[in-house]
Design an enzyme around this catalytic site. Structure first.
Site, PDB file in Angstrom:
ATOM      1  N   HIS A 144      -4.719   1.218 -17.681  1.00 45.52           N
ATOM      2  CA  HIS A 144      -5.761   2.247 -18.002  1.00 45.52           C
ATOM      3  C   HIS A 144      -6.541   1.741 -19.132  1.00 45.52           C
ATOM      4  O   HIS A 144      -6.203   1.447 -20.304  1.00 45.52           O
ATOM      5  CB  HIS A 144      -5.030   3.389 -18.574  1.00 45.52           C
ATOM      6  CG  HIS A 144      -5.898   4.738 -18.629  1.00 45.52           C
ATOM      7  ND1 HIS A 144      -6.274   5.278 -19.876  1.00 45.52           N
ATOM      8  CD2 HIS A 144      -6.362   5.552 -17.701  1.00 45.52           C
ATOM      9  CE1 HIS A 144      -7.147   6.544 -19.466  1.00 45.52           C
ATOM     10  NE2 HIS A 144      -7.019   6.743 -18.195  1.00 45.52           N
ATOM     11  N   GLU A 165     -10.426   2.399  -8.611  1.00 39.29           N
ATOM     12  CA  GLU A 165     -11.561   2.647  -9.705  1.00 39.29           C
ATOM     13  C   GLU A 165     -11.825   1.335 -10.185  1.00 39.29           C
ATOM     14  O   GLU A 165     -11.004   0.470 -10.795  1.00 39.29           O
ATOM     15  CB  GLU A 165     -10.448   3.226 -10.921  1.00 39.29           C
ATOM     16  CG  GLU A 165     -10.836   4.699 -10.779  1.00 39.29           C
ATOM     17  CD  GLU A 165     -12.188   5.157 -10.985  1.00 39.29           C
ATOM     18  OE1 GLU A 165     -12.963   4.980 -11.963  1.00 39.29           O
ATOM     19  OE2 GLU A 165     -12.707   5.912 -10.196  1.00 39.29           O
ATOM     20  N   ASN A 184      -3.709   8.077 -11.630  1.00 41.28           N
ATOM     21  CA  ASN A 184      -3.153   6.955 -12.795  1.00 41.28           C
ATOM     22  C   ASN A 184      -1.949   6.594 -12.324  1.00 41.28           C
ATOM     23  O   ASN A 184      -0.631   6.665 -12.825  1.00 41.28           O
ATOM     24  CB  ASN A 184      -3.007   7.628 -14.045  1.00 41.28           C
ATOM     25  CG  ASN A 184      -4.383   7.674 -14.796  1.00 41.28           C
ATOM     26  OD1 ASN A 184      -5.261   7.182 -14.218  1.00 41.28           O
ATOM     27  ND2 ASN A 184      -4.376   8.263 -15.909  1.00 41.28           N
ATOM     28  N   ASP A 192      -6.722   1.608 -10.811  1.00 41.09           N
ATOM     29  CA  ASP A 192      -7.622   1.217 -11.638  1.00 41.09           C
ATOM     30  C   ASP A 192      -7.751  -0.251 -11.911  1.00 41.09           C
ATOM     31  O   ASP A 192      -6.895  -0.979 -12.557  1.00 41.09           O
ATOM     32  CB  ASP A 192      -7.599   1.700 -13.066  1.00 41.09           C
ATOM     33  CG  ASP A 192      -7.747   3.521 -13.112  1.00 41.09           C
ATOM     34  OD1 ASP A 192      -7.823   3.843 -12.089  1.00 41.09           O
ATOM     35  OD2 ASP A 192      -7.671   3.965 -14.058  1.00 41.09           O
ATOM     36  N   GLU A 224      -4.070   6.064  -6.741  1.00 44.72           N
ATOM     37  CA  GLU A 224      -4.936   5.496  -7.783  1.00 44.72           C
ATOM     38  C   GLU A 224      -4.792   4.083  -8.329  1.00 44.72           C
ATOM     39  O   GLU A 224      -3.698   3.753  -8.745  1.00 44.72           O
ATOM     40  CB  GLU A 224      -5.283   6.421  -8.747  1.00 44.72           C
ATOM     41  CG  GLU A 224      -6.603   6.123  -9.529  1.00 44.72           C
ATOM     42  CD  GLU A 224      -6.978   6.861 -10.675  1.00 44.72           C
ATOM     43  OE1 GLU A 224      -8.268   6.968 -10.713  1.00 44.72           O
ATOM     44  OE2 GLU A 224      -6.230   7.455 -11.138  1.00 44.72           O
TER      45      GLU A 224
END
Length: 735
Positions: free
Chosen positions: A333, A367, A289, A320, A318
């Protein structure tokens, strides 16, 4: 800067307030206040500032770019997790004066030697205690100073030292007299005793006596006279002593307090490991994250979070990705109230900061929750922004039997994501592809309370389409579902990698340790925190490093034990973000199991003995006047389960200035190659939990034996000089 300037402090588009800034006389402290704040003001030390950015180089300043041109803007970036200070000057000349001035001061602070740092520290205390700013201190001010410096002292003894320092008999001390008072105050009997053991006349160490100390106590092998001479030249303050080829007690203490006298082997701080082995043979500093500055329910998503992680040596970040409302993919998130940032801005930030700390490859862990159209937009941004730094083809055109090395991939960014087909095949269009564990969780998993639970219709579509344009950018890090170790042995390719939740990884480590170690000799594994950790807390990474998992991802934004271990492991090898695994974890036929380390043919276990001697200038944890810490030292060993251990000293009542414990703590370490040692200093409290004072964590293999200082770090991982713990370390084979 000393004359002062009025600068706008900016926190957002709507929060822009004028503050008067000036540099204080010490040349290292910046003072500022609001013109309406009465006597209230704030200060910070230049040593807290890591860098100055010029122009619109922060999210806040970019948001007001239409109001204030770049040549008026600057950003002060602080060490650790402290937020930036964004400023707007009234003229380009004023902006440049502060940009150039602060940069010069940062350079000055970074290049100070040990004596200059100590002198500056003493001067800082003098100025803090000199309340009426007359350049003198009476005994009442000195008494207050002692409380501020975290020392409880007999008033009679303090007055005696004060009188001795007051050579002019004026009833007050000027700065030079205060330095003399400080030296008497900080006289260290424990260092003097060590000095006496090796000094023939009790006054100095000859070159031969210093050599004997380095050989016998510091275990530096057959110490050459040249090395002893270098230490004399570097740390002896007296020119007379230098000419006599001798080292005084002052020089000896300065050497012991230096980086060369620290617990960390200097040669291990440098890049010294073989960087030509496959990526799977390294532990890789990794973030989870990465876009978050706080918790994963309501926290702020920020480009600064990527900058901070990359500056800390992180090599796997990461991203997302979710569909944006205007066709531009966003990063946040999913299914939470965290704020959103643009995917293209994240990629631009990674491009700019990827290789400022380390030249070795960065892995973008994607992601992907976007539709095919926005995936294609992502692919276009990746190609246009990253250009040649994005590794888009096989290095030599051949499908590899093993992954390339960090050395071969220097300066390259790798994309970790799903891919259509295998490297051996060539595919066009879009196909259905199975999701990784992590993506299954993100699309609705009982382990993730902040994820939206899928409807029956969405469950039917649990397989999503991929953009061939995005798929084509994945070369060495193809995300696949994990079907078990036997399946991996028979079918998996080195460029295929799986993600595991911390709970699944821990279960595999416990039930099939050897299989996991063997698997990780060939393929990369990424471990991520449980979705239940909505506060962005962390798990202990050591358990997964012990089975050879390379990408053990942590929430870098959350300070604490787990990040101390991560910082400790990656503090070696030039802080490059890659650490070579031990040899027995690189052999595909290894039988090593961390649950049964004794079954490995290995040297005898080691006895690790730490004599905790004393502490120096520990910071206060409670700023109430009159509050003094009651410090204790705890030593914690993290490694294979058999090596996990903790032991602590008694606490010293009311003395954070120069506590003396003189206690010995003993450990037995069976697998030193995997052990990390954490030294923690706490303020004892019998009624509640002890307060944290400072810590230092390092790999066991980086520890220097002998009389050493442990230079403490804050909870944030930043230095807190001159706070340290003095120890004597002995390492020997268990007989």
């Amino acid at each position: 800067m000393m004359a002062g300037s009025t600068l706008r402090k900016v926190k957002s588009r709507s929060w822009k307030k004028q503050r008067h800034f000036r540099l204080l006389e010490d040349g290292l402290t910046i003072w500022y206040k609001s013109r309406w704040a009465g006597r209230g003001h704030s200060t910070f030390s230049v040593s807290e500032v890591e860098a100055v950015r010029e122009g619109h180089q922060s999210e806040v300043l970019l948001s007001i770019a239409d109001e204030f041109p770049a040549h008026l803007c600057l950003t002060l970036v602080f060490h650790g997790r402290q937020g930036n200070l964004d400023l707007v000057a009234e003229s380009p000349e004023e902006a440049q004066a502060w940009i150039r001035g602060v940069r010069k001061l940062i350079h000055k602070a970074e290049t100070m030697d040990e004596k200059e740092r100590l002198d500056q520290w003493v001067l800082d205390w003098f100025q803090k205690a000199d309340k009426n700013k007359d350049g003198r201190m009476n005994f009442k001010e000195v008494r207050k100073l002692l409380k501020m410096m975290n020392v409880e002292m007999n008033e009679e003894h303090a007055f005696h030292l004060f009188t001795m320092a007051d050579r002019s008999e004026s009833g007050s001390l000027e700065i030079e007299q205060f330095v003399h008072f400080y030296k008497m105050l900080t006289q260290r009997d424990e260092v003097w005793k060590v000095f006496q053991e090796y000094s023939g006349d009790g006054e100095k160490l000859t070159l031969e006596e210093l050599e004997n100390f380095l050989t016998q106590e510091q275990q530096e092998g057959e110490c050459s006279g040249q090395h002893a001479q270098e230490l004399m030249n570097r740390y002896e303050p007296s020119e007379t002593a230098k000419k006599q080829g001798a080292m005084s007690l002052d020089g000896f203490q300065m050497y012991l307090c230096s980086q060369e006298g620290s617990i960390f082997k200097p040669e291990h701080r440098q890049l010294h490991q073989d960087m030509s082995q496959p990526l799977s043979h390294y532990f890789i500093s990794s973030s989870h994250n990465t876009y978050l500055l706080e918790d994963q329910l309501r926290g702020q998503s920020s480009l600064e979070a990527y900058i901070q992680a990359l500056k800390r040596g992180c090599r796997c970040v990461e991203v997302d990705c979710w569909d944006g409302s205007d066709g531009e993919p966003v990063v946040y998130h999913g299914h939470t109230w965290t704020s959103k940032i643009l995917f293209k801005d994240v990629i631009a930030t990674v491009k700019e900061y990827a290789f400022k700390t380390s030249d070795f490859p960065v892995i973008l862990s994607l992601e992907n929750h976007c539709c095919v159209e926005q995936q294609t937009v992502m692919a276009q941004h990746l190609k246009q922004i990253l250009g040649d730094t994005l590794q888009r083809t096989l290095l030599d055109g051949q499908v590899p039997e093993q992954l390339p090395s960090p050395q071969e991939l220097k300066g390259k960014i790798l994309l970790k994501a799903k891919k259509i087909g295998r490297l051996e095949e060539s595919c066009d269009g879009t196909v259905t592809d199975e999701m990784s564990d992590e993506e299954d969780m993100a699309n609705g998993d009982a382990d993730n309370p902040c994820a939206e639970q899928p409807s029956a219709e969405r469950q039917k579509k649990s397989k999503s389409k991929l953009s061939s344009e995005l798929s084509d950018l994945v070369v060495y890090c193809k995300s696949i579902h994990f079907h078990g170790f036997e399946h991996a042995r028979l079918h998996s390719k080195c460029y295929e990698m799986s993600s595991f939740s911390e709970s699944k990884a821990k279960k595999l480590a416990k039930d099939a340790g050897t299989d996991f170690v063997q698997y990780n000799t060939k393929q990369l594994s990424r471990i991520y925190p449980s979705g239940l950790r909505t506060d962005s807390s962390n798990y202990n990474p050591q358990e997964l490093w012990s089975v050879g998992c390379q990408i053990v991802a942590l929430n870098f934004q959350t300070a604490g034990l787990e990040m101390d271990l991560n910082d400790g492991l990656f503090s070696q090898n030039g802080c490059c973000g890659y650490v070579l695994k031990p040899e027995f974890m690189r052999d595909g036929n290894t039988t090593f199991d961390p649950e049964k380390p004794a079954e490995r043919r290995a040297p005898r276990p080691l006895r690790f003995s730490i004599q905790v001697i004393s502490g120096q200038q520990l910071p206060k944890v409670n700023q109430k006047e009159g509050s003094i810490v009651d410090p204790l030292v705890r030593v914690e060993v993290y490694g294979v389960p058999q090596d996990q251990a903790k032991a602590e000293t008694n606490y010293i009542h009311n003395n954070g200035f120069n506590p003396v414990w003189d206690e010995t703590l003993n450990f037995v370490i069976s697998t030193p190659e995997l052990a990390l040692v954490r030294f923690v200093v706490e303020d004892y409290d019998k009624a509640s939990r002890n307060d944290f004072i400072g810590q230092f964590t390092l790999p066991f293999t980086c520890i220097q034996a002998g009389y050493r200082h442990i230079h403490l770090l804050s909870k944030d991982g930043t230095a807190i000089p001159p706070s340290s713990v003095f120890v004597n370390i002995s390492i020997s084979e268990l007989t």
